[in-house]
Motif scaffolding. Structure first.
Motif, PDB file in Angstrom:
ATOM      1  N   ALA A  97       0.092  15.893  -6.145  1.00  0.00           N
ATOM      2  CA  ALA A  97       0.812  16.382  -4.812  1.00  0.00           C
ATOM      3  C   ALA A  97       1.567  15.131  -4.213  1.00  0.00           C
ATOM      4  O   ALA A  97       2.389  15.356  -3.152  1.00  0.00           O
ATOM      5  CB  ALA A  97      -0.122  16.804  -4.043  1.00  0.00           C
ATOM      6  N   GLY A  98       1.129  13.858  -4.487  1.00  0.00           N
ATOM      7  CA  GLY A  98       1.776  12.696  -3.882  1.00  0.00           C
ATOM      8  C   GLY A  98       1.232  12.099  -2.825  1.00  0.00           C
ATOM      9  O   GLY A  98       2.007  11.616  -2.065  1.00  0.00           O
ATOM     10  N   ARG A  99      -0.145  12.037  -2.719  1.00  0.00           N
ATOM     11  CA  ARG A  99      -0.842  11.384  -1.560  1.00  0.00           C
ATOM     12  C   ARG A  99      -0.613  10.112  -1.744  1.00  0.00           C
ATOM     13  O   ARG A  99      -0.897   9.423  -2.693  1.00  0.00           O
ATOM     14  CB  ARG A  99      -2.343  11.959  -1.652  1.00  0.00           C
ATOM     15  CG  ARG A  99      -3.120  11.398  -0.691  1.00  0.00           C
ATOM     16  CD  ARG A  99      -3.006  12.074   0.691  1.00  0.00           C
ATOM     17  NE  ARG A  99      -3.570  11.588   1.733  1.00  0.00           N
ATOM     18  CZ  ARG A  99      -4.200  12.173   2.989  1.00  0.00           C
ATOM     19  NH1 ARG A  99      -4.494  13.283   2.599  1.00  0.00           N
ATOM     20  NH2 ARG A  99      -4.506  11.492   3.704  1.00  0.00           N
ATOM     21  N   GLU A 100      -0.135   9.471  -0.500  1.00  0.00           N
ATOM     22  CA  GLU A 100       0.182   7.832  -0.676  1.00  0.00           C
ATOM     23  C   GLU A 100      -1.100   7.210  -0.837  1.00  0.00           C
ATOM     24  O   GLU A 100      -1.014   5.764  -1.034  1.00  0.00           O
ATOM     25  CB  GLU A 100       0.982   7.537   0.429  1.00  0.00           C
ATOM     26  CG  GLU A 100       2.616   8.143   0.303  1.00  0.00           C
ATOM     27  CD  GLU A 100       3.038   8.465   1.582  1.00  0.00           C
ATOM     28  OE1 GLU A 100       2.555   8.295   2.673  1.00  0.00           O
ATOM     29  OE2 GLU A 100       4.395   8.679   1.420  1.00  0.00           O
ATOM     30  N   GLN A 149      -4.586  15.451  -6.097  1.00  0.00           N
ATOM     31  CA  GLN A 149      -3.876  14.545  -4.959  1.00  0.00           C
ATOM     32  C   GLN A 149      -2.472  13.600  -5.653  1.00  0.00           C
ATOM     33  O   GLN A 149      -1.671  13.486  -4.938  1.00  0.00           O
ATOM     34  CB  GLN A 149      -5.024  13.569  -4.130  1.00  0.00           C
ATOM     35  CG  GLN A 149      -5.833  14.504  -3.654  1.00  0.00           C
ATOM     36  CD  GLN A 149      -5.592  14.928  -2.179  1.00  0.00           C
ATOM     37  OE1 GLN A 149      -5.018  14.459  -1.247  1.00  0.00           O
ATOM     38  NE2 GLN A 149      -6.134  16.249  -1.790  1.00  0.00           N
ATOM     39  N   ALA A 151       7.364  19.507  -3.668  1.00  0.00           N
ATOM     40  CA  ALA A 151       6.822  20.962  -3.312  1.00  0.00           C
ATOM     41  C   ALA A 151       8.498  21.486  -3.434  1.00  0.00           C
ATOM     42  O   ALA A 151       8.174  22.855  -3.912  1.00  0.00           O
ATOM     43  CB  ALA A 151       6.717  21.064  -1.709  1.00  0.00           C
ATOM     44  N   ALA A 179       9.035  12.245  -2.950  1.00  0.00           N
ATOM     45  CA  ALA A 179       7.982  12.414  -1.834  1.00  0.00           C
ATOM     46  C   ALA A 179       7.351  13.699  -1.897  1.00  0.00           C
ATOM     47  O   ALA A 179       7.686  14.522  -2.656  1.00  0.00           O
ATOM     48  CB  ALA A 179       8.604  12.559  -0.799  1.00  0.00           C
ATOM     49  N   PRO A 180       6.276  13.953  -1.235  1.00  0.00           N
ATOM     50  CA  PRO A 180       5.303  15.042  -1.444  1.00  0.00           C
ATOM     51  C   PRO A 180       6.240  16.360  -1.256  1.00  0.00           C
ATOM     52  O   PRO A 180       6.100  17.278  -1.954  1.00  0.00           O
ATOM     53  CB  PRO A 180       4.295  14.911  -0.241  1.00  0.00           C
ATOM     54  CG  PRO A 180       3.823  13.427  -0.079  1.00  0.00           C
ATOM     55  CD  PRO A 180       5.414  12.879  -0.498  1.00  0.00           C
ATOM     56  N   GLU A 181       7.083  16.061   0.021  1.00  0.00           N
ATOM     57  CA  GLU A 181       7.841  17.404   0.169  1.00  0.00           C
ATOM     58  C   GLU A 181       8.943  17.831  -0.979  1.00  0.00           C
ATOM     59  O   GLU A 181       9.198  19.073  -1.159  1.00  0.00           O
ATOM     60  CB  GLU A 181       8.583  17.283   1.415  1.00  0.00           C
ATOM     61  CG  GLU A 181       9.414  16.122   1.608  1.00  0.00           C
ATOM     62  CD  GLU A 181       8.815  15.155   2.209  1.00  0.00           C
ATOM     63  OE1 GLU A 181       7.701  14.602   2.070  1.00  0.00           O
ATOM     64  OE2 GLU A 181       9.511  14.173   2.972  1.00  0.00           O
ATOM     65  N   LEU A 226       1.324  19.122   5.780  1.00  0.00           N
ATOM     66  CA  LEU A 226       2.583  19.935   6.017  1.00  0.00           C
ATOM     67  C   LEU A 226       3.705  19.393   5.015  1.00  0.00           C
ATOM     68  O   LEU A 226       4.534  20.226   4.428  1.00  0.00           O
ATOM     69  CB  LEU A 226       3.060  19.526   7.436  1.00  0.00           C
ATOM     70  CG  LEU A 226       2.099  20.035   8.617  1.00  0.00           C
ATOM     71  CD1 LEU A 226       2.729  19.775   9.947  1.00  0.00           C
ATOM     72  CD2 LEU A 226       2.070  21.604   8.294  1.00  0.00           C
ATOM     73  N   ARG A 227       3.526  18.100   4.575  1.00  0.00           N
ATOM     74  CA  ARG A 227       4.605  17.706   3.543  1.00  0.00           C
ATOM     75  C   ARG A 227       4.307  18.412   2.343  1.00  0.00           C
ATOM     76  O   ARG A 227       5.301  18.907   1.570  1.00  0.00           O
ATOM     77  CB  ARG A 227       4.582  16.261   3.318  1.00  0.00           C
ATOM     78  CG  ARG A 227       4.882  15.580   4.601  1.00  0.00           C
ATOM     79  CD  ARG A 227       4.793  13.869   4.589  1.00  0.00           C
ATOM     80  NE  ARG A 227       6.046  13.622   3.758  1.00  0.00           N
ATOM     81  CZ  ARG A 227       5.932  12.263   3.347  1.00  0.00           C
ATOM     82  NH1 ARG A 227       4.945  11.537   3.489  1.00  0.00           N
ATOM     83  NH2 ARG A 227       6.935  11.775   2.508  1.00  0.00           N
ATOM     84  N   ALA A 228       3.157  18.454   1.857  1.00  0.00           N
ATOM     85  CA  ALA A 228       2.956  19.301   0.571  1.00  0.00           C
ATOM     86  C   ALA A 228       3.412  20.774   0.658  1.00  0.00           C
ATOM     87  O   ALA A 228       3.330  21.146  -0.510  1.00  0.00           O
ATOM     88  CB  ALA A 228       1.542  19.274   0.199  1.00  0.00           C
ATOM     89  N   ARG A 229       3.617  21.218   1.720  1.00  0.00           N
ATOM     90  CA  ARG A 229       4.266  22.497   1.636  1.00  0.00           C
ATOM     91  C   ARG A 229       5.644  22.553   1.986  1.00  0.00           C
ATOM     92  O   ARG A 229       6.371  23.444   2.262  1.00  0.00           O
ATOM     93  CB  ARG A 229       3.633  23.248   2.968  1.00  0.00           C
ATOM     94  CG  ARG A 229       2.039  23.522   2.717  1.00  0.00           C
ATOM     95  CD  ARG A 229       1.624  24.613   1.636  1.00  0.00           C
ATOM     96  NE  ARG A 229       0.247  24.546   1.437  1.00  0.00           N
ATOM     97  CZ  ARG A 229      -0.339  23.965   0.408  1.00  0.00           C
ATOM     98  NH1 ARG A 229       0.293  23.000  -0.126  1.00  0.00           N
ATOM     99  NH2 ARG A 229      -1.763  24.249   0.473  1.00  0.00           N
ATOM    100  N   GLY A 230       6.218  21.433   1.705  1.00  0.00           N
ATOM    101  CA  GLY A 230       7.618  21.269   1.617  1.00  0.00           C
ATOM    102  C   GLY A 230       8.421  20.816   3.109  1.00  0.00           C
ATOM    103  O   GLY A 230       9.475  20.671   2.973  1.00  0.00           O
ATOM    104  N   LEU A 231       7.724  20.425   4.046  1.00  0.00           N
ATOM    105  CA  LEU A 231       8.362  20.209   5.399  1.00  0.00           C
ATOM    106  C   LEU A 231       8.728  18.650   5.313  1.00  0.00           C
ATOM    107  O   LEU A 231       7.729  17.821   4.742  1.00  0.00           O
ATOM    108  CB  LEU A 231       7.419  20.099   6.601  1.00  0.00           C
ATOM    109  CG  LEU A 231       7.351  21.830   6.732  1.00  0.00           C
ATOM    110  CD1 LEU A 231       6.079  22.001   7.755  1.00  0.00           C
ATOM    111  CD2 LEU A 231       8.559  22.505   7.366  1.00  0.00           C
ATOM    112  N   PRO A 232       9.789  18.280   5.225  1.00  0.00           N
ATOM    113  CA  PRO A 232      10.450  16.685   5.396  1.00  0.00           C
ATOM    114  C   PRO A 232       9.470  16.073   6.338  1.00  0.00           C
ATOM    115  O   PRO A 232       9.016  16.741   7.576  1.00  0.00           O
ATOM    116  CB  PRO A 232      11.773  16.642   5.830  1.00  0.00           C
ATOM    117  CG  PRO A 232      12.070  18.143   5.492  1.00  0.00           C
ATOM    118  CD  PRO A 232      10.966  19.097   5.541  1.00  0.00           C
ATOM    119  N   PHE A 265       0.032  15.143   5.879  1.00  0.00           N
ATOM    120  CA  PHE A 265       0.222  15.237   4.228  1.00  0.00           C
ATOM    121  C   PHE A 265       0.325  16.792   3.690  1.00  0.00           C
ATOM    122  O   PHE A 265       1.085  17.309   3.023  1.00  0.00           O
ATOM    123  CB  PHE A 265      -0.896  14.599   3.525  1.00  0.00           C
ATOM    124  CG  PHE A 265      -0.756  14.674   1.877  1.00  0.00           C
ATOM    125  CD1 PHE A 265       0.340  14.341   1.236  1.00  0.00           C
ATOM    126  CD2 PHE A 265      -1.791  15.486   1.393  1.00  0.00           C
ATOM    127  CE1 PHE A 265       0.307  14.438  -0.096  1.00  0.00           C
ATOM    128  CE2 PHE A 265      -1.817  15.631  -0.017  1.00  0.00           C
ATOM    129  CZ  PHE A 265      -0.635  15.211  -0.907  1.00  0.00           C
TER     130      PHE A 265
END
Lengths: 251, 451
Positions: free
Chosen positions: A48-51, A45, A76, A71-73, B404-410, B402
């Protein structure tokens, strides 16, 4: 590719990672093994950047970039992928729509041309075939009503479509019967190549019969206490984690 | 109980007195108007002590200086942006028919209420039905007192639409009724609130089928307030199938207090979807009387509110006959300091055995200050029925965000996708113009989407 140095992290005042060091090079597969509560999922986690997780010391770098600044995105977009231990159900969002949005968000962030519907569909079909995922799953809402095995396969499919540089698999084997486990492992193996690295987090050695790692690390109480080759996993299977209490971490 | 000398009712009572009787109006309608103003005068505006209005604070409306909206001509373009392609249309501005913007449907009998033919089918329908049941007097439900705003509409409507669908007719093209408010936007007149009373009567003949789309919108661009107080009656004769969509996109400072009433005869079907986005103080009362064996009604709704908007959906479904079914699904998305009320009453009469009623209200709160009230009320006097209800009030799923964001969506895109996913089933049901609705849900580019 990935460099984790003296990583300390906590959640809700409880320190879980207490100085993790890990270096992963392109093309390598690393297994991180440990009992419940050792910090395996926290490591995934945090990567992946979980806050909810706070890094209190140490550093995380992907290809020389500081992950903590991202940021998490953004992680990615930089090529990091986490296969979730518990993939989230998202009713109302179609699986293939979601994947297209994810692919195009990443392409956009990298300054690449976004895929149109036809090109994306072609990519999706090809990758679904590669990792042996039934196309019926693509038409359903993301993970909603999926069996445990279907959810994990869906994670592997997402990985196949997003083509990460570094994939972190968080207990992808948990809750799978042997057939599903073999399918998931075959999917991962199909994606192995010299530019891509994997960190396979698992509780049991079983998965490592099918995804053979280059390096195995034992995580106990928030520290890697031992590292070795793939033989270490068998040793663990025979002796259990009890034999590794507080031993010094090999480099 | 009677409010003495409530000066807040004066503008409305004065208008009624000033108008006098209308030449050419059916005697039955004149009588109903008279009775309505008497009931309104006796009851006055509801206070906080009125259980049905306990959570609806109408004080801001009662404080405003109100006046009747004047007739106003509009540019065709102003109406055009609210019109859906492929529909016949009846356009009203400030409650008055605008024939130049309208295209009368051919397969049905439609007319402006202010310009009725002296005799014939439409005149008969109006004389028989208009205002006959709309304020709940015909109801057996214990709480069915006077609905003050429905009574006001009956007493004071100046114009409106009547649509009669002949027996056996299957009308392919939807009929859009556009209710445009065109408020005065002068500086210095901020306290003046113009009111209008749009009126709709739809009579769906035996075994007929049709779709009606009502749209409430404003030509205004600024913050001019207005008060729109619509009432709609839907009479579904035996075997009729009537689809109804009600899109409420009034200006942000509008008062919208509406009432709709459906009466279903044997084996009739009434399927109504309400989409509420606009207005500052909004209340919509929807009543369905399942008065014929085997009749079914669906009352669905979506409300999406932000800022300091308030929206109240007050539903009452009465099962009066055996084997009647009703479905209600209302969903709300609330941001900022917005507040909502869902009040869903299902009343099953003793005779209504084998009733199947389902009611669901789900709310998604996007901010800490948003507040949703959900009040399911079941009153069941038959003993062989199935009635279920459920309500939820929740926040956006952080785990999903989280993921969705971890898959690259802003973040904003992931957020929009999840909000849209919550509302999706109701938006897609109103499938005639999903893109526009999508835009208003996501607040602009970069939002999620349906596919």
């Amino acid at each position: 590719m990935l460099r984790v140095s003296d990583l300390h992290a906590r959640v809700e005042e409880q320190e879980i990672l207490r100085g993790v060091n890990l270096e992963v090079k392109a093309g390598e597969v690393h297994a991180v093994m440990g009992p419940n509560g050792s910090g395996k999922s926290t490591l995934a986690q945090v990567l992946a950047g979980r806050e909810d997780y706070e890094v209190t010391a140490g550093s995380l770098e992907l290809d020389g970039e500081d992950l903590q600044e991202m940021a998490p995105e953004e992680r990615a977009h930089a090529g990091l992928f986490l296969a979730f231990q518990y993939p989230v159900e998202i009713p109302g969002v179609g699986n293939s729509y979601f994947l297209k949005a994810a692919v195009n968000a990443t392409r956009k962030a990298r300054g690449e041309q976004e895929l149109d519907a036809m090109d994306f569909l072609q990519l999706l079909r090809e990758r679904a075939k590669l990792v042996d995922v039934d196309e019926a799953l693509l038409r359903r809402p993301v993970n909603e009503g999926f069996s445990g095995g279907e959810k994990k396969r869906n994670e592997i499919l997402q990985m196949a479509v997003l083509e990460p540089r570094l994939a972190v698999l968080d207990e992808t084997d948990s809750g799978l019967d042997i057939d599903a486990l073999k399918t998931v492992a075959a999917g991962v193996n199909a994606l192995r190549n010299e530019d891509r690295a994997f960190v396979v987090i698992t509780h049991y050695q079983r998965l490592l019969n099918y995804i053979v790692p280059d390096h195995v690390h034992v995580l106990l109480d928030g520290r890697i206490v031992r590292s070795g080759g793939s033989g270490l996993a068998h040793e663990l299977e025979a002796k259990g984690y009890a034999g590794f209490n507080g031993g010094p971490a090999a480099a | 109980m009677t409010t003495t000398a409530d000066t807040r009712t004066t503008p409305y009572l004065d208008l009624f007195a000033r108008r006098g009787e209308r030449s050419g109006e059916a005697e039955s309608v004149r009588t109903r108007r008279r009775e309505a103003i008497e009931r309104f005068e006796a009851a006055g505006f509801p206070g906080r002590g009125n259980e049905e209005w306990r959570q609806t604070n109408i004080a801001p409306l009662l404080r405003a200086a109100v006046t009747e909206a004047s007739s106003r001509a509009i540019e065709g373009q102003q109406a055009k942006r609210f019109l859906y392609p492929g529909c016949d249309r009846l356009v009203f501005v400030n409650g008055r028919f605008a024939p130049e913007c309208s295209s009368a449907p051919e397969e049905v009998n439609a007319a402006s209420l202010a310009d009725l033919p002296a005799a014939g089918r439409v005149a008969d329908v109006v004389a028989e039905h208009l205002g006959a049941t709309v304020d709940g007097r015909a109801s057996c439900s214990a709480d069915a007192g006077v609905h003050p705003f429905a009574a006001l509409n009956t007493a004071l409507f100046d114009d409106g639409a009547v649509v009669e669908i002949p027996d056996g007719a299957v009308v392919e093209r939807p009929i859009q009724v556009l209710w445009l408010s065109s408020p005065v936007e002068e500086s210095g007149s901020v306290d003046r609130v113009e009111f209008s009373f749009p009126r709709l009567l739809v009579v769906a003949g035996e075994n007929s089928q049709a779709s009606i789309i009502e749209t409430f919108a404003s030509t205004g661009t600024g913050t001019a307030g207005y008060f729109v107080c619509p009432a709609g009656e839907f009479i579904c004769r035996p075997g009729a199938v009537l689809h109804h969509t009600r899109l409420q996109a009034d200006g942000k400072d509008a008062f919208h207090l509406g009432f709709q009433h459906a009466h279903l005869e044997r084996s009739a079907l009434f399927d109504s979807s309400s989409l509420a986005f606009g207005g500052g103080l909004v209340r919509n009362d929807a009543v369905a009387l399942l008065d014929g064996e085997g009749s079914h009604c669906t009352l669905d709704g979506l409300y999406v509110v932000a800022g300091s908007q308030f929206v109240d959906n007050h539903m009452r479904v009465e099962h009066r006959q055996p084997h009647t079914t009703s479905h209600q699904l209302y969903k709300g998305v609330l941001d900022d300091r917005a507040r909502s009320v869902f009040n869903g009453r299902i009343y099953v009469h003793k005779a209504a055995q084998k009733t199947d009623a389902k009611q669901t209200n789900r709310n998604l709160l996007l901010s800490k200050a948003a507040l949703a009230n959900s009040n399911p009320q079941l009153e069941i006097f038959a003993d062989d029925v199935r009635c279920t209800h459920g309500s939820t009030i929740g926040r956006l799923d952080e785990d999903a965000l989280f993921y969705l964001r971890a898959r690259g969506l802003p973040r904003n895109e992931a957020y929009g996708m999840l909000v849209y996913a919550f509302a999706r089933e109701l938006v897609e049901k109103a499938s005639f113009e999903p893109l526009r609705l999508r835009a208003s849900l996501n607040g602009g580019p970069g939002g999620g989407g349906s596919r």
